[in-house]
Design an enzyme around this catalytic site. Sequence first.
Site, PDB file in Angstrom:
ATOM      1  N   GLY A  60       0.874  -1.263  -0.137  1.00  0.00           N
ATOM      2  CA  GLY A  60      -0.237   0.076  -0.298  1.00  0.00           C
ATOM      3  C   GLY A  60       1.119   1.267  -0.099  1.00  0.00           C
ATOM      4  CD  GLN A  65       4.145   5.653   2.755  1.00  0.00           C
ATOM      5  OE1 GLN A  65       2.547   4.977   1.991  1.00  0.00           O
ATOM      6  NE2 GLN A  65       4.752   5.298   3.055  1.00  0.00           N
ATOM      7  CB  CYS A 110       5.847   1.933   7.305  1.00  0.00           C
ATOM      8  SG  CYS A 110       5.050   3.582   6.323  1.00  0.00           S
ATOM      9  CG  LEU A 111       6.920   1.015   0.877  1.00  0.00           C
ATOM     10  CD1 LEU A 111       6.101   1.377  -0.469  1.00  0.00           C
ATOM     11  CD2 LEU A 111       8.080   0.083   0.815  1.00  0.00           C
ATOM     12  CG  HIS A 153      -0.533   1.429   7.411  1.00  0.00           C
ATOM     13  ND1 HIS A 153       0.562   0.172   8.174  1.00  0.00           N
ATOM     14  CD2 HIS A 153       0.176   2.055   6.425  1.00  0.00           C
ATOM     15  CE1 HIS A 153       1.619   0.623   8.131  1.00  0.00           C
ATOM     16  NE2 HIS A 153       1.716   1.987   6.866  1.00  0.00           N
ATOM     17  CD  GLU A 154      -0.978   2.479   2.821  1.00  0.00           C
ATOM     18  OE1 GLU A 154      -0.564   3.576   2.839  1.00  0.00           O
ATOM     19  OE2 GLU A 154      -0.285   1.376   3.135  1.00  0.00           O
ATOM     20  CG  HIS A 157       0.653   6.911   5.597  1.00  0.00           C
ATOM     21  ND1 HIS A 157       1.506   7.492   6.587  1.00  0.00           N
ATOM     22  CD2 HIS A 157       0.643   5.458   4.862  1.00  0.00           C
ATOM     23  CE1 HIS A 157       2.574   6.456   6.670  1.00  0.00           C
ATOM     24  NE2 HIS A 157       2.249   5.197   6.242  1.00  0.00           N
TER      25      HIS A 157
END
Length: 184
Positions: A60, A65, A110-111, A153-154, A157
């Site tokens: 995701g 991000q 997480c990226l 999670h997304e 953000h």
Amino acid sequence: MLTMKDIVREGHPVLRQKANEVALPPTEADIHTLRSMIEFVMNSQNPEIAAQYELRPGIGLAAPQIGVPKRMIAVHVADHDGKLYSYALFNPKIVSHSVERSYLSGGEGCLSVDRAVSGYVPRYARITVKATTVDGEEVKLRLKGLPAIVFQHEIDHLNGVMFYDHINQDDPFAIPENATPLER
């Protein structure tokens, strides 16, 4: 094409701000950004492309991000039955959720976070999300298991929340109340 150099890392202020709603119909620029995001997530899961462009695998991605403070997410993940949830969405919103919780037994990553963060991240076991697809279709998604966790999670953000904000700081491996562990 987005690569890891486009991913902002923890500490960047955009990751802590509340993202703005996307005006609908979206601009061509917003559509292009969202299509690039889903392409990145899919590419990151392709071993050849990921190796060629040094992409960390992800399931995701949220617009903040990549430094874009807008309410856009891209998710490409299969549930435990192998059903694929592949969505590029504008203005996703959780409209209902279960009382029951779940968490990934191996924790979340997480990226935008280049370090391992240990601990359980409590999430709702089931959620319903309303959003608009990149093609302009309004959708209502009922999610459970890993897809529900990824969407939460997304969407976090988009609200300036990082996954580790949910971890019990005093006891990172305390079993969250009313929660079932999920294997990834």
